[in-house]
Design an enzyme around this catalytic site. Structure first.
Site, mmCIF file in Angstrom:
data_model
loop_
_atom_site.group_PDB
_atom_site.id
_atom_site.type_symbol
_atom_site.label_atom_id
_atom_site.label_comp_id
_atom_site.label_asym_id
_atom_site.label_seq_id
_atom_site.Cartn_x
_atom_site.Cartn_y
_atom_site.Cartn_z
ATOM 1 N N HIS A 233 0.665 -1.194 -0.091
ATOM 2 C CA HIS A 233 0.207 0.183 -0.011
ATOM 3 C C HIS A 233 0.879 1.266 0.041
ATOM 4 O O HIS A 233 0.440 2.280 0.605
ATOM 5 C CB HIS A 233 -1.177 -0.199 1.059
ATOM 6 C CG HIS A 233 -2.182 0.233 0.855
ATOM 7 N ND1 HIS A 233 -3.480 -0.008 1.026
ATOM 8 C CD2 HIS A 233 -2.739 1.748 0.864
ATOM 9 C CE1 HIS A 233 -4.488 0.580 0.650
ATOM 10 N NE2 HIS A 233 -4.073 1.867 0.691
ATOM 11 N N ASP A 264 2.925 -3.329 -6.958
ATOM 12 C CA ASP A 264 3.086 -1.854 -7.133
ATOM 13 C C ASP A 264 3.857 -1.702 -5.535
ATOM 14 O O ASP A 264 4.291 -2.414 -4.916
ATOM 15 C CB ASP A 264 1.654 -0.930 -6.866
ATOM 16 C CG ASP A 264 0.972 -1.331 -5.901
ATOM 17 O OD1 ASP A 264 1.439 -1.389 -4.714
ATOM 18 O OD2 ASP A 264 -0.360 -1.162 -5.775
ATOM 19 N N ILE A 267 7.336 2.177 -7.432
ATOM 20 C CA ILE A 267 7.742 2.134 -9.010
ATOM 21 C C ILE A 267 7.841 3.670 -9.355
ATOM 22 O O ILE A 267 6.822 4.547 -9.190
ATOM 23 C CB ILE A 267 6.793 1.349 -9.924
ATOM 24 C CG1 ILE A 267 6.525 -0.063 -9.719
ATOM 25 C CG2 ILE A 267 7.118 1.886 -11.442
ATOM 26 C CD1 ILE A 267 7.679 -0.942 -10.322
HETATM 27 C C1 LIG Z 1 -3.065 8.900 -1.690
HETATM 28 C C2 LIG Z 1 -3.300 7.323 -1.976
HETATM 29 C C3 LIG Z 1 -4.557 7.027 -1.615
HETATM 30 C C4 LIG Z 1 -4.678 5.444 -2.114
HETATM 31 N N1 LIG Z 1 -5.948 4.854 -2.105
HETATM 32 C C5 LIG Z 1 -5.916 3.593 -2.253
HETATM 33 C C6 LIG Z 1 -7.262 2.818 -2.322
HETATM 34 O O1 LIG Z 1 -8.281 3.498 -2.381
HETATM 35 N N2 LIG Z 1 -7.387 1.585 -2.645
HETATM 36 C C7 LIG Z 1 -6.230 0.628 -2.748
HETATM 37 O O2 LIG Z 1 -6.080 -0.357 -2.966
HETATM 38 N N3 LIG Z 1 -4.913 1.355 -2.575
HETATM 39 C C8 LIG Z 1 -4.716 2.663 -2.239
HETATM 40 N N4 LIG Z 1 -3.687 3.201 -2.194
HETATM 41 C C9 LIG Z 1 -2.353 2.471 -2.315
HETATM 42 C C10 LIG Z 1 -2.144 2.264 -3.997
HETATM 43 O O3 LIG Z 1 -2.992 1.708 -4.673
HETATM 44 C C11 LIG Z 1 -0.802 1.708 -4.185
HETATM 45 O O4 LIG Z 1 -0.762 0.363 -3.803
HETATM 46 C C12 LIG Z 1 0.415 2.536 -3.796
HETATM 47 O O5 LIG Z 1 0.334 4.081 -4.007
HETATM 48 C C13 LIG Z 1 1.927 2.010 -4.322
HETATM 49 O O6 LIG Z 1 2.973 2.967 -3.842
HETATM 50 P P1 LIG Z 1 3.379 4.113 -4.429
HETATM 51 O O7 LIG Z 1 2.531 4.999 -4.835
HETATM 52 O O8 LIG Z 1 4.457 4.622 -3.581
HETATM 53 O O9 LIG Z 1 4.308 3.477 -5.701
HETATM 54 C C14 LIG Z 1 -3.559 4.477 -2.362
HETATM 55 C C15 LIG Z 1 -2.168 5.121 -2.194
HETATM 56 C C16 LIG Z 1 -2.105 6.674 -2.085
HETATM 57 C C17 LIG Z 1 -0.837 7.311 -2.059
#
Ligand SMILES: Cc1cc2nc3c(=O)[nH]c(=O)nc-3n(C[C@H](O)[C@H](O)[C@H](O)COP(=O)(O)O)c2cc1C
Length: 346
Positions: A233, A264, A267
């Protein structure tokens, strides 16, 4: 020329990140860049990529390497998806639409979060991109199933569950509020039964996100998952977690012959993408860089992020002598002997 006047189509990621920081409301920036406690997981996610170097190879006949991959029966121009982000709308009211439009133009698969303001029909109307609905069980089982059924009717490529947000919810330094009703967000323990239930309700592939080890990978696939996303996450939930890239090999080893494994968390370049694929991922999801792109340049910014990464992937393939991204294996990687500093904390 003033930086803001330069065409977004010429910008690099760092530049978009800086413009995003300046343009975004402060709370939105802090929320997007927020990470658990000491930020150790967040930093590790990116730093870990420097453990691998590429084996350069220049004598070959390759001129136009193939970056396409197939995922859930859809052919994508590059192994790139847009990660589910529930809070694009904190950037601006129109940000989800811009992500939908930019993702569609770039041909990236959009993983649409259940926590977003847009529901499955809204995303379908707003984009030509292949879509995956990513549910949160904490929003109520019935709503997840209802949205998943809608997604199926709307021609989505897949549906899935994000299973790594637990009670008490804290992301970064605070409890995030729902973008829909302003109430504190809820978490939910992950249950294989939820995967089984979703499988029984829709005939689309079911994706499970938040897998960080072989044991969970086997449980998810045993319950019927058709694809996994190795993800922590973005380092937002558990401090001192492993980096997603560190968990990838054991997940691929455990279930990679049965289901596609995506990744993820961290990246930031096409080289990172190629490394993840060389270690067994089918494709990767892009999270925060999409937030920067949309904040800096709307739909064109999103398109630029995907284009930039695709161009970088192509250059890495050319420089490692691969005619197709599907040929990426550990053979193109050399373990770096020394620890190197992460180039930037983004
Ligand atoms: C602002 C924000 C909101 C996010 N909301 C969700 C979400 O609603 N559902 C989810 O599965 N992951 C959520 N994520 C996690 C992203 O899907 C993903 O796993 C993560 O951004 C990957 O890390 P990185 O952005 O540093 O590469 C969120 C991430 C961020 C930064």
């Amino acid at each position: 020329m003033d930086r803001d006047e330069r065409s977004i189509s010429q910008m690099g990621l760092k530049e978009m990140r800086e413009i995003a920081r300046q343009k975004m409301p402060r709370e939105a920036w802090e929320h997007i860049m927020g990470a658990a406690e000491s930020r150790a997981t967040f930093r590790r996610n990116q730093k870990i990529f420097s453990r691998f170097l590429f084996r350069q190879k220049i004598f070959h006949e390759i001129t136009s390497p193939d970056t396409t991959v197939e995922l859930f029966g859809r052919r994508l121009p590059a192994p790139l998806g847009i990660a589910p982000i529930g809070s694009f709308s904190l950037i601006r009211d129109t940000a989800e639409h811009e992500v939908a439009e930019g993702g569609g133009k770039a041909g990236a698969m959009i993983f649409a979060s259940h926590a977003a303001k847009s529901n499955p029909p809204d995303w379908a109307k707003a984009t030509t991109a292949p879509l995956v609905f990513m549910g949160y069980m904490s929003k109520g089982k019935e709503e997840v199933l209802e949205f998943a059924r809608q997604a199926e009717k709307l021609g989505y490529a897949a549906v899935g569950l994000t299973m790594d947000v637990v009670e008490p919810v804290k992301v970064g330094d605070h409890v995030p509020l729902s973008t829909r009703d302003g109430k504190p967000r809820k978490g939910q323990p992950a249950s294989p039964k939820d995967i089984e239930r979703l499988k029984s309700e829709v005939s689309l592939p079911v994706v499970v996100k938040g897998i960080m080890g072989a044991e969970d990978a086997r449980i998810a696939v045993g319950a019927g998952a058709d694809a996994l996303v190795v993800s922590n996450h973005g380092g937002r939930i558990l401090d001192f977690n492993r980096a997603a890239l560190e968990a990838l090999p054991e997940v691929v080893e455990a279930v990679g012959k049965k289901v596609p494994v995506l990744l993820d968390s961290g990246i930031r370049s096409g080289g990172d993408v190629v490394k993840a694929l060389a270690l067994g991922a089918r494709a990767v999801l892009i999270g925060r860089p999409i937030c920067w792109g949309v904040a800096a340049g709307g739909a064109a910014g999103v398109e630029r992020v995907i284009q930039l990464l695709t161009d970088e992937i192509k250059r890495v393939l050319m420089m490692t002598g691969l005619s197709s991204i599907k040929e990426a294996t550990r053979a193109i990687l050399i373990p770096a002997e020394q620890r190197r500093e992460t180039p930037w904390d983004g």
